[in-house]
Design a protein around this motif. Structure first.
Motif, PDB file in Angstrom:
ATOM      1  N   GLU A   1      41.299  12.057  18.799  1.00  0.00           N
ATOM      2  CA  GLU A   1      40.161  11.054  18.575  1.00  0.00           C
ATOM      3  C   GLU A   1      39.676  10.697  20.056  1.00  0.00           C
ATOM      4  OE1 GLU A   1      40.607   9.132  14.298  1.00  0.00           O
ATOM      5  OE2 GLU A   1      41.686   8.087  15.928  1.00  0.00           O
ATOM      6  N   LEU A   2      40.601  10.085  20.984  1.00  0.00           N
ATOM      7  CA  LEU A   2      40.625   9.794  22.283  1.00  0.00           C
ATOM      8  C   LEU A   2      39.983  10.832  22.973  1.00  0.00           C
ATOM      9  CD1 LEU A   2      40.588   7.609  24.525  1.00  0.00           C
ATOM     10  CD2 LEU A   2      42.962   8.363  24.894  1.00  0.00           C
ATOM     11  N   THR A   3      40.699  12.024  22.993  1.00  0.00           N
ATOM     12  CA  THR A   3      40.196  13.172  23.611  1.00  0.00           C
ATOM     13  C   THR A   3      38.606  13.544  23.337  1.00  0.00           C
ATOM     14  OG1 THR A   3      42.408  14.005  23.695  1.00  0.00           O
ATOM     15  CG2 THR A   3      40.506  15.582  24.228  1.00  0.00           C
ATOM     16  N   ARG A   4      38.275  13.520  21.981  1.00  0.00           N
ATOM     17  CA  ARG A   4      36.902  13.876  21.590  1.00  0.00           C
ATOM     18  C   ARG A   4      36.121  12.732  22.166  1.00  0.00           C
ATOM     19  NH1 ARG A   4      38.291  14.520  16.922  1.00  0.00           N
ATOM     20  NH2 ARG A   4      37.834  12.506  16.052  1.00  0.00           N
ATOM     21  N   GLN A   5      36.485  11.795  22.220  1.00  0.00           N
ATOM     22  CA  GLN A   5      35.466  10.566  22.827  1.00  0.00           C
ATOM     23  C   GLN A   5      35.461  10.868  24.363  1.00  0.00           C
ATOM     24  OE1 GLN A   5      35.846   6.502  21.774  1.00  0.00           O
ATOM     25  NE2 GLN A   5      36.535   7.021  19.688  1.00  0.00           N
ATOM     26  N   LEU A   6      36.213  11.149  25.156  1.00  0.00           N
ATOM     27  CA  LEU A   6      36.225  11.522  26.368  1.00  0.00           C
ATOM     28  C   LEU A   6      35.426  12.612  26.531  1.00  0.00           C
ATOM     29  CD1 LEU A   6      39.941  10.801  27.569  1.00  0.00           C
ATOM     30  CD2 LEU A   6      38.031   9.364  28.253  1.00  0.00           C
ATOM     31  N   LYS A   7      35.739  13.642  25.847  1.00  0.00           N
ATOM     32  CA  LYS A   7      34.687  14.827  25.653  1.00  0.00           C
ATOM     33  C   LYS A   7      33.278  14.534  25.445  1.00  0.00           C
ATOM     34  CE  LYS A   7      34.200  19.335  23.448  1.00  0.00           C
ATOM     35  NZ  LYS A   7      34.507  20.298  24.395  1.00  0.00           N
ATOM     36  N   ASP A   8      32.806  13.542  24.713  1.00  0.00           N
ATOM     37  CA  ASP A   8      31.424  13.259  24.557  1.00  0.00           C
ATOM     38  C   ASP A   8      31.166  12.591  25.729  1.00  0.00           C
ATOM     39  OD1 ASP A   8      31.626  14.317  22.105  1.00  0.00           O
ATOM     40  OD2 ASP A   8      31.922  12.599  21.113  1.00  0.00           O
TER      41      ASP A   8
END
Length: 391
Positions: free
Chosen positions: A55-62
């Motif tokens: 989840e954290l990685t996905r938000q950073l990716k966004d």
């Protein structure tokens, strides 16, 4: 930058525990839904909702793709791989940072050239995070030259300078000894190159001693240590040939072998030097100055010593050939002596023959004298008869 700052604040506001109050039942777009806490909360206390790594990685990716969806970056190519899938993987760098880049097959298909290490390029694309590795990189859409990199230009200038001084000239290259008394190795004591060299030398000719001059082969100060190692081996006086090198690596890893001081130390060595940098595609300055270039450290070990069993077989073959040649020569000389012996006579025989000849001559002389006396007598008798007749 304002857009990125606003988006950053928006994402941070979505993270549980940052809003100053409990989230309502309807979550904002992109907001992490509330879940049951893993521990029993203390009455009246706010419990932050933990994020998973994904989840954290996905938000950073966004966040990255939103803020850096179209960037133009200039840098020097530090490594390049053309994968069999058609994708290009490389990195660009400047003095203080490195950026990993990916250019997919669809984007590079129209390219008429491939970047090389040392090229200075301009890349356009968007930042992205690859979740399985948790690393960010630049997805390159466009790539073009920004001019030759400073590093490559400096190398070319140094090559031209050393070539003008004759350090690359074939005439100054020395031949390797057929069977060295001892071998010097200038490399890292903990590197794979030394292991490969010792393994090959031990298999081919284990009785030849090896002297190691330990030195760093990459990083700051490596060039100075390589120079010192070469000088130590040269002063030692026991080695007949020196191997200097390391295993493979990126161009940055091999920069010590492109140093001017290392090149001059190789040229000044009192014994032949084999360069074994272990990089097939690029030729280092050390390769150009060395008396012999080896493709790998193992190859260098094969070049400096013969294989003992093969050498023994060669010596045995030469001994057999020499023995056969000596036997042929001895037989020929004996035949020649026999012919000479037939033409020679014993001195005693020559004396006997001389005596016989003397006796023959004496006999012939006596006979001649007797015939002459007899003739003179007859003439005297005839004369006397005529005188008597006249009287």
């Amino acid at each position: 930058m304002e857009v990125c700052a606003r988006q950053h604040r928006t994402v941070c506001a979505r993270l549980p525990g940052r809003s100053g109050g409990r989230p309502g039942p309807a979550a904002e777009p992109g907001r992490v839904p509330s879940r049951s806490p893993s521990r029993v909360p203390v009455p009246g206390a706010l419990v932050p909702q933990p994020l998973t790594v994904s989840e954290l990685t996905r938000q950073l990716k966004d966040l990255l793709t939103g803020c850096f969806s179209d960037v133009l970056v200039r840098g020097e190519v530090a490594g390049f791989t053309a994968h069999r899938s058609g994708h290009w993987y490389f990195a660009i760098k400047d003095r203080d940072a490195v950026l990993n880049c990916v250019m997919f097959r669809g984007a590079n298909r129209a390219m008429r050239w491939q970047p090389r290490v040392g090229d200075e390029v301009l890349v356009a694309g968007q930042l992205d995070i690859y979740p399985p590795h948790g690393k960010y990189n630049l997805l390159v859409r466009k790539l073009r030259h920004a001019g030759e990199g400073d590093l490559q230009r400096q190398l070319e200038e140094l090559k031209a300078k050393l070539a003008a001084e004759g350090l690359f000239s074939p005439e100054r290259k020395r031949s390797l000894p057929a069977l060295p008394r001892a071998i010097g190795v200038a490399t890292s004591a903990s590197g794979a190159a030394l292991h490969d060299i010792l393994k090959v030398l031990g298999r081919r000719f284990p009785s030849i001693p090896v002297f190691l001059a330990n030195c760093r082969v990459q990083g700051e100060g490596a060039a100075e240590e390589i120079v010192a190692a070469l000088e130590r081996l040269g002063r030692d006086g026991r080695v007949d040939v020196i191997i200097v090198g390391r295993g493979g690596g990126s161009q940055e890893d091999l920069m010590a072998f492109n140093d001017e001081a290392v090149a001059r130390a190789i040229a000044a060595s009192p014994v032949p030097v084999v360069s074994a940098v272990g990089h097939e595609t690029d030729v280092s300055i050390a390769d150009l100055v060395a008396d012999v270039r080896a493709a790998t450290p193992s190859h260098a070990a094969e070049l400096v010593v013969p294989e003992r069993d093969a050498l023994r077989a060669w010596v045995d073959e030469q001994a057999q050939r020499l023995d056969a040649a000596m036997r042929r020569d001895l037989r020929r000389r004996r035949e020649q002596l026999d012919r000479l012996r037939l033409g020679l006579r014993h001195p005693g025989r020559r004396v006997d023959e001389a005596r016989i000849r003397c006796d023959d001559l004496w006999t012939r002389l006596v006979q001649a004298a007797e015939r002459d006396i007899d003739r003179r007598r007859r003439r005297l008798a005839a004369t006397s008869g005529r005188l008597d007749a006249l009287s």
